[in-house]
Scaffold this motif. Structure first.
Motif, PDB file in Angstrom:
ATOM      1  N   LEU A  12       0.746  -1.268   0.088  1.00  0.00           N
ATOM      2  CA  LEU A  12      -0.024  -0.182   0.156  1.00  0.00           C
ATOM      3  C   LEU A  12       0.868   1.326  -0.030  1.00  0.00           C
ATOM      4  O   LEU A  12       0.388   2.143  -0.497  1.00  0.00           O
ATOM      5  N   ILE A  14       3.549   1.405  -1.746  1.00  0.00           N
ATOM      6  CA  ILE A  14       3.574   1.823  -3.251  1.00  0.00           C
ATOM      7  C   ILE A  14       2.564   2.698  -3.940  1.00  0.00           C
ATOM      8  O   ILE A  14       2.802   3.451  -4.514  1.00  0.00           O
ATOM      9  N   VAL A  15       1.476   2.052  -3.530  1.00  0.00           N
ATOM     10  CA  VAL A  15       0.243   2.771  -3.994  1.00  0.00           C
ATOM     11  C   VAL A  15       0.199   4.340  -3.531  1.00  0.00           C
ATOM     12  O   VAL A  15      -0.177   5.389  -4.557  1.00  0.00           O
ATOM     13  N   TRP A  16       0.365   4.605  -2.467  1.00  0.00           N
ATOM     14  CA  TRP A  16       0.121   6.045  -2.165  1.00  0.00           C
ATOM     15  C   TRP A  16       1.279   6.868  -2.473  1.00  0.00           C
ATOM     16  O   TRP A  16       1.036   8.089  -2.692  1.00  0.00           O
ATOM     17  N   LEU A  18       2.917   6.506  -5.277  1.00  0.00           N
ATOM     18  CA  LEU A  18       2.704   6.720  -6.760  1.00  0.00           C
ATOM     19  C   LEU A  18       1.404   7.884  -7.000  1.00  0.00           C
ATOM     20  O   LEU A  18       1.549   8.645  -7.645  1.00  0.00           O
ATOM     21  N   ALA A  19       0.358   7.700  -6.327  1.00  0.00           N
ATOM     22  CA  ALA A  19      -0.561   8.522  -5.756  1.00  0.00           C
ATOM     23  C   ALA A  19      -0.260  10.008  -5.587  1.00  0.00           C
ATOM     24  O   ALA A  19      -0.735  10.926  -6.309  1.00  0.00           O
ATOM     25  N   LEU A  34      -6.625   9.346  -2.807  1.00  0.00           N
ATOM     26  CA  LEU A  34      -6.148   7.884  -3.020  1.00  0.00           C
ATOM     27  C   LEU A  34      -4.906   7.838  -2.320  1.00  0.00           C
ATOM     28  O   LEU A  34      -4.568   6.958  -1.237  1.00  0.00           O
ATOM     29  N   THR A  38      -4.760   5.481   1.240  1.00  0.00           N
ATOM     30  CA  THR A  38      -3.972   4.234   1.128  1.00  0.00           C
ATOM     31  C   THR A  38      -3.044   4.500   2.228  1.00  0.00           C
ATOM     32  O   THR A  38      -2.537   3.730   2.494  1.00  0.00           O
ATOM     33  N   SER A  42      -2.122   1.974   5.335  1.00  0.00           N
ATOM     34  CA  SER A  42      -0.937   1.328   5.164  1.00  0.00           C
ATOM     35  C   SER A  42      -0.265   1.447   6.720  1.00  0.00           C
ATOM     36  O   SER A  42       0.300   0.556   7.385  1.00  0.00           O
ATOM     37  N   ALA A  73       8.005   0.537  -9.908  1.00  0.00           N
ATOM     38  CA  ALA A  73       7.088   1.236 -10.824  1.00  0.00           C
ATOM     39  C   ALA A  73       7.451   2.367 -11.443  1.00  0.00           C
ATOM     40  O   ALA A  73       7.122   2.714 -12.601  1.00  0.00           O
TER      41      ALA A  73
END
Length: 105
Positions: A12, A14-16, A18-19, A34, A38, A42, A73
């Motif tokens: 998670l 990683i998601v936050w 990138l967001a 987002l 996230t 996380s 990513a």
């Protein structure tokens, strides 16, 4: 179970991250939401994993999973540089994560 929560928390991250890049300084609503959502999830999963894991190990793994994932990513999706030196140091982080898991007591 703590290790599973920790790995999910790292993913998670990683998601936050990138967001956050896409949020452009929190000027774009949906990527900002987002990133915030996230990040909170996380952190929450990290805190649950800390019930059973040492803080130093858990934090290092959480950050490491996020750092390796965001780097990959960035290379794959964002066209960031793919130098041998960069790959070497990301691989060292991954080895550190595996070592922490392998030698956790």
């Amino acid at each position: 179970m703590a290790w599973l929560l920790l790995i999910i928390a790292g993913l998670l991250e990683i998601v936050w991250a990138l967001a956050l890049k896409q949020a452009e300084g929190f000027t774009r609503l949906w990527p900002s939401l987002l990133a915030g959502g996230t990040a909170l999830l996380s952190f929450g999963l990290l805190s649950l994993a800390l019930r059973d894991l040492p803080v130093g190990t858990a934090y290092a793994v959480w950050v490491g999973v996020g750092a390796v994932g965001v780097t990959i990513a960035g290379i794959v999706a964002l066209g960031e540089s793919l130098s041998p030196q960069r790959l070497l140091f990301v691989a060292l982080i991954a080895v550190g994560i595996i070592g922490l898991k392998a030698f956790e007591t």
